[in-house]
Design a protein around this motif. Structure first.
Motif, PDB file in Angstrom:
ATOM      1  N   LYS A 167      55.956 -59.750   2.733  1.00  0.00           N
ATOM      2  CA  LYS A 167      55.563 -60.833   3.637  1.00  0.00           C
ATOM      3  C   LYS A 167      56.770 -61.678   4.064  1.00  0.00           C
ATOM      4  CE  LYS A 167      51.006 -60.390   3.688  1.00  0.00           C
ATOM      5  NZ  LYS A 167      50.222 -60.185   4.925  1.00  0.00           N
ATOM      6  N   LYS A 168      57.770 -61.760   3.201  1.00  0.00           N
ATOM      7  CA  LYS A 168      58.938 -62.582   3.507  1.00  0.00           C
ATOM      8  C   LYS A 168      60.206 -61.767   3.327  1.00  0.00           C
ATOM      9  CE  LYS A 168      61.075 -67.067   2.487  1.00  0.00           C
ATOM     10  NZ  LYS A 168      60.981 -68.314   1.668  1.00  0.00           N
ATOM     11  N   GLU A 231      59.111 -64.601   7.921  1.00  0.00           N
ATOM     12  CA  GLU A 231      57.924 -64.651   7.065  1.00  0.00           C
ATOM     13  C   GLU A 231      56.651 -64.455   7.889  1.00  0.00           C
ATOM     14  OE1 GLU A 231      56.013 -67.520   3.587  1.00  0.00           O
ATOM     15  OE2 GLU A 231      57.642 -68.259   4.867  1.00  0.00           O
ATOM     16  N   ARG A 233      53.004 -65.387   8.191  1.00  0.00           N
ATOM     17  CA  ARG A 233      52.191 -66.493   7.702  1.00  0.00           C
ATOM     18  C   ARG A 233      50.760 -66.417   8.225  1.00  0.00           C
ATOM     19  NH1 ARG A 233      56.156 -71.830   8.300  1.00  0.00           N
ATOM     20  NH2 ARG A 233      57.889 -71.032   7.021  1.00  0.00           N
TER      21      ARG A 233
END
Length: 296
Positions: A167-168, A231, A233
């Motif tokens: 995710k990041k 990222e 989100r």
């Protein structure tokens, strides 16, 4: 390696002058990557379970590859090697954030010149960053390989598996060829690449402590490097912060965004894209052709 389905590859390094040791050059960094690509062509390999290890000169190389091409590996073990990158002493700590998704297990004997001190400091920095890093020291063992610690190190290693679409993503680089990690690639940078051979000048009073001088020099070099944090989100948003970057590309995946909804991409606080994204197999095929990595 008993009772495990493991392919073991042990490439040798052909440096311009073998007596010079590891030189942290792009030529040397490409050696293990080339071996990995070749093995993937020949065998069915789980690309999420590729591990890198090295001892002494190979330990330097393992540190360098793990810091530079992090997304190729699930984790690594280093014996009697220190973080050695282009720029050496000044730059060695600046690339540590790249290990955010990749663990490292460092085994070091004493005495061994400055290596124990350097590795202790590096692992402490990694831990402060929340990175999975282990440091094991063998008093009186000196420079070399440490059979006494191999069982624990391998048990730790097998517990790691690469996340193909994290995710990041964090990436610090000084060369454009290295400015790629997971689903982010810098296509064009601002200005020129940092020259690790360039003299670094820091002007301070003569009484400034040595550690403070080193920190100031690191900060000065850091401002010349490529920095990217991306990222995925909530709200189907991709949020990117970067500097020393003119243009970058991102690859999207169902684990990052919902393709049935509009995607918003924000770079340095400004929305640069908001709309539907249509998946295409072309990107995945190009990636597979380049790296023979069929896990992402």
């Amino acid at each position: 390696l008993e009772h495990r389905d493991v392919l073991l590859a042990a490439p040798t390094s052909e440096t311009p002058k073998r007596t010079e040791g590891y030189g942290a050059t792009e030529f040397e960094r490409q050696i293990p990557l080339g071996v990995i690509r070749d093995i993937r062509k020949r065998y069915r390999v789980d690309s999420n379970r590729v591990y890198l290890t090295g001892c002494s000169m190979g330990g330097h190389a393992a540190w360098d590859n793990l810091l530079t091409y992090t997304d190729h590996y699930a984790a690594g073990i280093v014996e009697s090697g220190v973080p050695m990158v282009e720029g050496f002493q000044i730059a060695r700590n600046l690339f540590l954030p790249n290990l955010f998704e990749t663990g490292i297990y460092v085994m070091q004997g004493t005495p061994d010149k400055q290596a124990p001190e350097i590795n202790r400091a590096a692992v402490q920095r990694l831990k402060r960053l929340g990175i999975d890093a282990v440091y094991v020291e063998f008093a009186g063992a000196g420079h070399g390989s440490y059979e006494a610690g191999s069982e624990a190190a391998l048990k730790w290693l097998w517990s790691h598996k690469r996340t193909p679409w994290p995710k990041k993503v964090t990436k610090v680089a000084h060369r454009l060829v290295q400015a790629r990690a997971w689903w982010v690639r810098v296509v064009k940078m601002k200005g020129t690449e940092w020259n690790p051979r360039k003299r670094i000048e820091v002007h301070t009073p003569g009484s400034t402590p040595k550690d403070r001088l080193r920190t100031m020099a690191e900060q000065k070099v850091s401002r010349e490097l490529i920095h990217v944090t991306a990222e995925a989100r909530a709200g189907n948003r991709i949020v990117i912060r970067c500097w020393h970057v003119s243009r970058l590309e991102i690859q999207l995946h169902p684990s990052l965004v919902d393709f049935s909804r509009k995607v918003r991409i924000v770079v340095n606080g400004r929305t640069v894209f908001f709309g539907m994204v249509r998946p295409t197999p072309k990107t995945l095929l190009e990636q597979a052709d380049r790296e023979f990595d069929f896990m992402r």
